[in-house]
Design an enzyme around this catalytic site. Structure first.
Site, PDB file in Angstrom:
ATOM      1  N   SER A 190      -0.256  -4.411  -7.939  1.00 47.08           N
ATOM      2  CA  SER A 190      -0.751  -5.542  -8.750  1.00 47.08           C
ATOM      3  C   SER A 190       0.236  -5.920  -9.853  1.00 47.08           C
ATOM      4  O   SER A 190       0.469  -7.112 -10.108  1.00 47.08           O
ATOM      5  CB  SER A 190      -2.132  -5.227  -9.341  1.00 47.08           C
ATOM      6  OG  SER A 190      -2.130  -3.985  -9.998  1.00 47.08           O
TER       7      SER A 190
ATOM      8  N   HIS B 234      -1.555   9.772  -4.437  1.00 43.01           N
ATOM      9  CA  HIS B 234      -0.928   8.728  -5.260  1.00 43.01           C
ATOM     10  C   HIS B 234       0.551   8.638  -4.918  1.00 43.01           C
ATOM     11  O   HIS B 234       1.172   9.649  -4.560  1.00 43.01           O
ATOM     12  CB  HIS B 234      -1.096   9.038  -6.762  1.00 43.01           C
ATOM     13  CG  HIS B 234      -0.880   7.831  -7.617  1.00 43.01           C
ATOM     14  ND1 HIS B 234       0.354   7.446  -8.065  1.00 43.01           N
ATOM     15  CD2 HIS B 234      -1.757   6.903  -8.069  1.00 43.01           C
ATOM     16  CE1 HIS B 234       0.227   6.335  -8.768  1.00 43.01           C
ATOM     17  NE2 HIS B 234      -1.035   5.978  -8.798  1.00 43.01           N
TER      18      HIS B 234
ATOM     19  N   ASP C 104      -9.645   6.118  -8.900  1.00 42.98           N
ATOM     20  CA  ASP C 104     -10.707   5.497  -8.101  1.00 42.98           C
ATOM     21  C   ASP C 104     -11.723   6.496  -7.549  1.00 42.98           C
ATOM     22  O   ASP C 104     -12.802   6.104  -7.107  1.00 42.98           O
ATOM     23  CB  ASP C 104     -10.077   4.707  -6.941  1.00 42.98           C
ATOM     24  CG  ASP C 104      -9.178   3.601  -7.449  1.00 42.98           C
ATOM     25  OD1 ASP C 104      -9.608   2.870  -8.347  1.00 42.98           O
ATOM     26  OD2 ASP C 104      -8.038   3.482  -6.969  1.00 42.98           O
TER      27      ASP C 104
HETATM   28  N1  CMX Z   1      -6.147  11.187   2.624  1.00 41.93           N
HETATM   29  C1  CMX Z   1      -5.550  11.425   3.807  1.00 41.93           C
HETATM   30  N2  CMX Z   1      -4.224  11.267   4.013  1.00 41.93           N
HETATM   31  C2  CMX Z   1      -3.486  10.885   2.958  1.00 41.93           C
HETATM   32  C3  CMX Z   1      -4.035  10.661   1.683  1.00 41.93           C
HETATM   33  C4  CMX Z   1      -5.428  10.805   1.538  1.00 41.93           C
HETATM   34  N3  CMX Z   1      -6.059  10.552   0.385  1.00 41.93           N
HETATM   35  N4  CMX Z   1      -3.042  10.290   0.844  1.00 41.93           N
HETATM   36  C5  CMX Z   1      -1.909  10.283   1.563  1.00 41.93           C
HETATM   37  N5  CMX Z   1      -2.177  10.623   2.847  1.00 41.93           N
HETATM   38  C6  CMX Z   1      -1.257  10.612   3.971  1.00 41.93           C
HETATM   39  C7  CMX Z   1      -0.666   9.210   4.105  1.00 41.93           C
HETATM   40  O1  CMX Z   1      -1.559   8.339   4.765  1.00 41.93           O
HETATM   41  C8  CMX Z   1       0.609   9.485   4.855  1.00 41.93           C
HETATM   42  O2  CMX Z   1       0.274   9.681   6.199  1.00 41.93           O
HETATM   43  P1  CMX Z   1       1.207   9.099   7.387  1.00 41.93           P
HETATM   44  O3  CMX Z   1       2.530   9.813   7.212  1.00 41.93           O
HETATM   45  O4  CMX Z   1       0.483   9.494   8.627  1.00 41.93           O
HETATM   46  O5  CMX Z   1       1.319   7.633   7.175  1.00 41.93           O
HETATM   47  C9  CMX Z   1       1.037  10.829   4.265  1.00 41.93           C
HETATM   48  O6  CMX Z   1      -0.141  11.426   3.707  1.00 41.93           O
HETATM   49  C10 CMX Z   1       2.087  10.714   3.189  1.00 41.93           C
HETATM   50  O7  CMX Z   1       1.622   9.846   2.195  1.00 41.93           O
HETATM   51  P2  CMX Z   1       2.089  10.038   0.664  1.00 41.93           P
HETATM   52  O8  CMX Z   1       3.570   9.921   0.635  1.00 41.93           O
HETATM   53  O9  CMX Z   1       1.483  11.247   0.068  1.00 41.93           O
HETATM   54  O10 CMX Z   1       1.374   8.809  -0.064  1.00 41.93           O
HETATM   55  P3  CMX Z   1       1.917   7.332  -0.274  1.00 41.93           P
HETATM   56  O11 CMX Z   1       2.792   7.306  -1.461  1.00 41.93           O
HETATM   57  O12 CMX Z   1       2.473   6.762   0.987  1.00 41.93           O
HETATM   58  O13 CMX Z   1       0.540   6.557  -0.557  1.00 41.93           O
HETATM   59  C11 CMX Z   1      -1.613   6.311  -1.469  1.00 41.93           C
HETATM   60  C12 CMX Z   1      -0.178   6.737  -1.744  1.00 41.93           C
HETATM   61  C13 CMX Z   1      -2.354   6.212  -2.784  1.00 41.93           C
HETATM   62  C14 CMX Z   1      -1.579   4.934  -0.799  1.00 41.93           C
HETATM   63  C15 CMX Z   1      -2.279   7.348  -0.547  1.00 41.93           C
HETATM   64  O14 CMX Z   1      -2.349   8.597  -1.195  1.00 41.93           O
HETATM   65  C16 CMX Z   1      -3.662   6.932  -0.087  1.00 41.93           C
HETATM   66  O15 CMX Z   1      -3.763   6.216   0.915  1.00 41.93           O
HETATM   67  N6  CMX Z   1      -4.735   7.377  -0.806  1.00 41.93           N
HETATM   68  C17 CMX Z   1      -6.089   6.932  -0.512  1.00 41.93           C
HETATM   69  C18 CMX Z   1      -6.294   5.513  -1.051  1.00 41.93           C
HETATM   70  C19 CMX Z   1      -6.378   5.505  -2.555  1.00 41.93           C
HETATM   71  O16 CMX Z   1      -7.080   6.311  -3.175  1.00 41.93           O
HETATM   72  N7  CMX Z   1      -5.692   4.534  -3.179  1.00 41.93           N
HETATM   73  C20 CMX Z   1      -5.793   4.315  -4.643  1.00 41.93           C
HETATM   74  C21 CMX Z   1      -4.538   4.684  -5.416  1.00 41.93           C
HETATM   75  C22 CMX Z   1      -4.696   4.374  -6.881  1.00 41.93           C
HETATM   76  C23 CMX Z   1      -4.732   2.871  -7.116  1.00 41.93           C
HETATM   77  O17 CMX Z   1      -3.713   2.213  -6.899  1.00 41.93           O
HETATM   78  O18 CMX Z   1      -5.791   2.340  -7.479  1.00 41.93           O
END
Ligand code: CMX
Length: 462
Positions: free
Chosen positions: A268, A345, A400
């Site tokens: 955002s 995150h 969240d």
């Molecule tokens: N549950 C399951 N798997 C998860 C996970 C979770 N909460 N968080 C990360 N992973 C997975 C990713 O999907 C990714 O999998 P793939 O390799 O199969 O694609 C792997 O772990 C590596 O991801 P990462 O490097 O740890 O995380 P990113 O930096 O790519 O993404 C985020 C960060 C927040 C998008 C991710 O942790 C996520 O999807 N969390 C759940 C959604 C969420 O809570 N979002 C809110 C964030 C805060 C905000 O902006 O408001």
């Protein structure tokens, strides 16, 4: 004189004499005056930094990073806040616990005034109570929506997601942009920030009314109270939404403070900055930011968490909540869902302090609430599961994971409205940054992209 403006489903009242009084009053003038002193000093600082150290490298960028969402690439300047992976967010150098202690509080409340966050993010200084109070009045005095926005919100399909409704309303509000009008007439670059500040204050003032109209139209009777010029921003927002419990208002103050800013790289903030760099006005830039916030990996996660908790409870049924049972259900849900919303995150590597602030609030005000107990046991169980799964770089909860259950406790039970609240709060940080973008004269953002073919060529010819 009381002027009654009646719209379909909505009753808005405005006191025209009070409006006049506050339009000459001056949260705005005070803030603008302070920025007039601070901006030239900062510009000099930046000029010197660029001329002496402009050549210094901030690090290499790897092919992995180019494909990997640019994690860790240091290529943006955001003055308002910096995020440390372990310590969490600092607004102008202050951690959240420090801010909750130091920022001026609403009268009779233990929670800070969110308007004081806007002052801090813009100036780097903690405002006095009277400076924050002047901003409360400024926001209240500018809260009225233009008639065409009221019409738009009353005619938009009620089943359109509340975030789409908010984004549409904010885009259409650019009819009011003083920046766009002045730019069209011809505006010196050094003057941009003044108009962006003025527009930003207008937009921040109007967001709670637009958000409350959406809430009242979609979930309630379509009627909305008047803004009270003697009340602060969160108090007005709470009562526009239709809540008169002081506990709700306090929770909302905390909510608005902790969601306001998270440095510049999140979707955002980055989108608002990027679109603003094309000199799109603050309404257009922030509407773009809202559209990014509406994604499930970003702000929409607060809605997803509640939906996930509902699925969890269904699978739990009447079974007692034990760690073993919770583990079993979490693993089952992980099989069918991509992610556990509210966990992980892109930058943080420990529990989000925004989560911890909300947990502390819940421990104090709703320790026996069943959903709080559920969220607490998940906090004990989920990180281990994510760690064992070995994918997520950060297994800890983010902001969240907690916000929805506070809202549920106080009776705001409609999850698909939750991201709208995030959207009202995030305006404080992203728009403060937009003012600084223009004050520092930052140019159009235009990074270089490469194709896979080009990357292959580069690696084989390096
Ligand atoms: N549950 C399951 N798997 C998860 C996970 C979770 N909460 N968080 C990360 N992973 C997975 C990713 O999907 C990714 O999998 P793939 O390799 O199969 O694609 C792997 O772990 C590596 O991801 P990462 O490097 O740890 O995380 P990113 O930096 O790519 O993404 C985020 C960060 C927040 C998008 C991710 O942790 C996520 O999807 N969390 C759940 C959604 C969420 O809570 N979002 C809110 C964030 C805060 C905000 O902006 O408001």
């Amino acid at each position: 004189m009381l002027v009654r403006v009646a719209f379909k489903n909505v009753n808005l009242f405005k006191y025209s004499n009070t409006l006049h009084f506050f339009s000459t009053n001056s949260g705005y003038e005070a803030l603008k005056g302070r920025l007039e002193e601070i901006i030239p000093v900062k510009k000099e600082e930046v000029k010197e930094l660029k001329s002496k150290f402009g050549h210094v490298s901030l690090g290499e960028i790897t092919i992995e990073q180019a494909y990997g969402g640019m994690r860790g690439v240091k290529c943006l300047v955001t003055e308002t806040s910096v995020l440390d992976p372990l310590e969490g967010i600092r607004y102008r150098g202050y951690s959240l616990p420090e801010l909750l202690n130091k920022l001026p509080k609403a009268k009779g409340s233990a929670q800070p005034l969110p308007e004081s966050v806007f002052w801090l993010l813009l100036t780097g200084e903690i405002p006095s109570f009277s400076q924050a109070e002047a901003l409360s009045k400024e926001f209240a005095s500018r809260a009225d929506l233009p008639a065409h926005i009221v019409q738009l919100l009353n005619n938009i399909p009620a089943d359109l997601h509340p975030m789409s409704q908010l984004s549409a309303a904010v885009t259409a509000m650019n009819s009011e942009s003083k920046f766009a009008k002045a730019y069209a007439k011809g505006l010196k670059k050094s003057e941009y920030w003044r108009y962006v500040l003025d527009d930003s204050i207008d937009l921040i003032s109007k967001l709670p009314v637009a958000a409350a109209m959406i809430y009242r139209n979609v979930f309630k009777d379509g009627k909305i109270k008047a803004v009270d010029y003697s009340e602060d921003y969160a108090q007005n927002f709470a009562s526009l939404l239709g809540f008169d419990d002081p506990g709700f208002t306090d929770m909302l103050r905390l909510y608005l403070v902790i969601h306001a800013d998270h440095e510049g790289g999140n979707v955002s903030a980055h989108t608002t900055h990027l679109v603003g760099s094309a000199l799109s006005d603050p309404y257009l830039a922030y509407a773009a930011g809202l559209n990014g916030l509406a994604g499930p990996l970003h702000g929409l996660a607060n809605q997803q968490v509640l939906l996930w908790l509902e699925k969890f409870k269904k699978l739990l049924g009447d079974s007692p909540i034990t760690k073993e049972k919770v583990s079993e259900i979490v693993l089952k849900l992980l099989e069918s869902e991509n992610v556990i919303p509210g966990y992980g995150h892109a930058v943080l590597r420990r529990t989000d302090p925004r989560y911890l602030c909300q947990r502390e609030f819940a421990q104090k005000h709703l320790p026996d609430y069943s959903n709080f107990k559920l969220v607490s046991i998940l906090y004990e169980v989920v990180p281990d599961i994510l760690e064992r799964q070995g994918k997520a770089r950060n297994p800890w909860p983010n902001v969240d994971a907690h916000s929805g259950i506070l809202l549920q406790h106080y009776g705001l039970t409609e999850p698909n409205f939750y991201t709208v609240l995030f959207g009202v709060s995030r305006s404080l940080g992203t728009l403060a940054s937009l003012v600084w973008d223009r004050a520092l004269g930052l140019p159009l953002e235009r990074p270089k992209s490469l194709s896979t073919e080009k990357l292959k060529y580069l690696v084989t010819n390096s």
